[in-house]
Structures are given as C-alpha cells and as structure tokens.
Enzyme design. Sequence first.
Site, PDB file in Angstrom:
ATOM      1  N   GLY A  79       0.801  -1.219   0.000  1.00 45.05           N
ATOM      2  CA  GLY A  79       0.000   0.000   0.000  1.00 45.05           C
ATOM      3  C   GLY A  79       0.832   1.266   0.000  1.00 45.05           C
ATOM      4  O   GLY A  79       2.064   1.238  -0.028  1.00 45.05           O
ATOM      5  N   HIS A  84      -1.745   7.192  11.241  1.00 47.75           N
ATOM      6  CA  HIS A  84      -2.187   6.605  12.502  1.00 47.75           C
ATOM      7  C   HIS A  84      -2.158   7.691  13.565  1.00 47.75           C
ATOM      8  O   HIS A  84      -1.252   8.530  13.587  1.00 47.75           O
ATOM      9  CB  HIS A  84      -1.272   5.457  12.946  1.00 47.75           C
ATOM     10  CG  HIS A  84      -1.266   4.292  12.013  1.00 47.75           C
ATOM     11  ND1 HIS A  84      -2.410   3.648  11.610  1.00 47.75           N
ATOM     12  CD2 HIS A  84      -0.241   3.637  11.406  1.00 47.75           C
ATOM     13  CE1 HIS A  84      -2.101   2.647  10.805  1.00 47.75           C
ATOM     14  NE2 HIS A  84      -0.788   2.628  10.658  1.00 47.75           N
ATOM     15  N   VAL A 180      -4.655  -3.852  10.101  1.00 48.95           N
ATOM     16  CA  VAL A 180      -5.815  -3.039   9.755  1.00 48.95           C
ATOM     17  C   VAL A 180      -6.017  -1.950  10.795  1.00 48.95           C
ATOM     18  O   VAL A 180      -5.702  -2.139  11.979  1.00 48.95           O
ATOM     19  CB  VAL A 180      -7.078  -3.928   9.631  1.00 48.95           C
ATOM     20  CG1 VAL A 180      -7.444  -4.570  10.954  1.00 48.95           C
ATOM     21  CG2 VAL A 180      -8.258  -3.164   9.051  1.00 48.95           C
ATOM     22  N   CYS A 197      -3.845   6.456   1.275  1.00 52.96           N
ATOM     23  CA  CYS A 197      -3.714   5.180   0.562  1.00 52.96           C
ATOM     24  C   CYS A 197      -3.450   5.404  -0.927  1.00 52.96           C
ATOM     25  O   CYS A 197      -3.703   4.516  -1.753  1.00 52.96           O
ATOM     26  CB  CYS A 197      -4.948   4.314   0.767  1.00 52.96           C
ATOM     27  SG  CYS A 197      -5.301   3.985   2.508  1.00 52.96           S
TER      28      CYS A 197
END
Length: 233
Positions: A79, A84, A180, A197
Amino acid sequence: MSDTSNATAPALDVRMLGRVDYAATFEAMRQITLERAPDTPDRLWICEHAPVFTQGLAGKPDHLLTPGDIPVVQTDRGGQVTFHGPGQVVAYPLLDLRRAGYYVKEYVYRLEEAVLRTLAHFGVTGHRLPGAPGIYVRLDDPFSHAALTGPFPASDPFRGLGKIAALGIKVSRHCTYHGVALNVAMDLEPFSRVNPCGYAGLKTVDLSTIGIQTTWDEAAGALGQKLVAYLAP
C-alpha cells in the site's frame, strides 16, 4: 485452501497494548516474524499510536503532500501512505497462514469481514470497493443496507463514500504482520496532508463523524472479538 501442517494451531494470543510507539512496534513485529518457529503461537496485537504517517514499501513520495511536524516512517507493508493517531484502533495479526490453512487473498477477505462485522455491531453498513483495499461507508446514509452498485466512474470511484478503515499487510515465509486500522474518534485533519492510501481527494471518516459515539476500548474490544472469530482456521 492450502495444505496445513500437522501442527495444531495454538489459541490466538490477544494483547491489548494501549498506546505504543509505532517504530518500536513495527520492529517488534518484524523480529517476531523473523524468529518464528513452527510451534510459535499466533498473536493479535491491538493498539493505538501517537500521530505518525506510514509509507508502504512501494509508496510514492508525491502522495506525501504536507506532512509538517508529523513523522513519516518507511515500512515494508503493502500500500501507500496512511495516518495513525489517537482515537484509531490498530490491529496487528501475527499469523502463520500455512498453519491456519488459507492463502493471502482469503486472509485479506477475513480481515475486511471482521471490520464489516465490527461496523455492523455499531449499526453501520461498511462496503468493499473493487481494487481499493479497506472499508468504506456511504456519507449520505452510513446505516443504509443497500449494496453499492457499479460501474464506478474512473474519474471519481469514491463518489459519495468515505474510508473508515485502512488495510496494509506484509507476508513473509507464510507469516503475517502489519494489519488493519479502524477510525473511531480521531483528529482527521492529518489525512488532508496526504493522498490517503494513494488516492487524491479520498475523504476519510471515523465512527464519530458518522454519528456513532463510542469509546476506543469498546471499539477495540469489538474488533478484537471479530478478528479472533474470522481469522480462526
């Protein structure tokens, strides 16, 4: 389904880690995977991180727009770039897929299914989108059970959708790490500093944005339960 070894899969060792440093957790995952033996127990780490951008192995630098004071960590997952931060539940399954008895494609499906079931726990309908890993919700009605219908316009494949969970994995010698991330109640501004992404203009949402008020602990517990159920052989 792939052949399984004669070893019996030990019970999944679930750890709620709380807030942990991303770089240290990444290194620990790599080390555990490197040192795994056939009888090493599978693990599931559930945590959150201080603000950090993580870049995938083939991540393109031009997807990092204005990271500012938020650190960027180069990783070995698949990816592109993602963010985060506090208020996001991050789950890292450390599994031996050969022992579990399924291939990578099914592993990804099971990860996504666990997220879909977690959203359903909160009354939200999540969706897969062809060619775009992760889970999405309808911005106009995240509680609608209507299926997405294609074809999706190439110029705007995310029209009317927001991304609520990102997925990025690494498989080494049949063993998984990374995982995930489910957005619960975050400061979403940093997502505007990147192409999330790898998709310019992709809107990112969390449970709070779509009207679900819950705690990190409740969301983490729900996701953990679903992952344990759906990752079982």
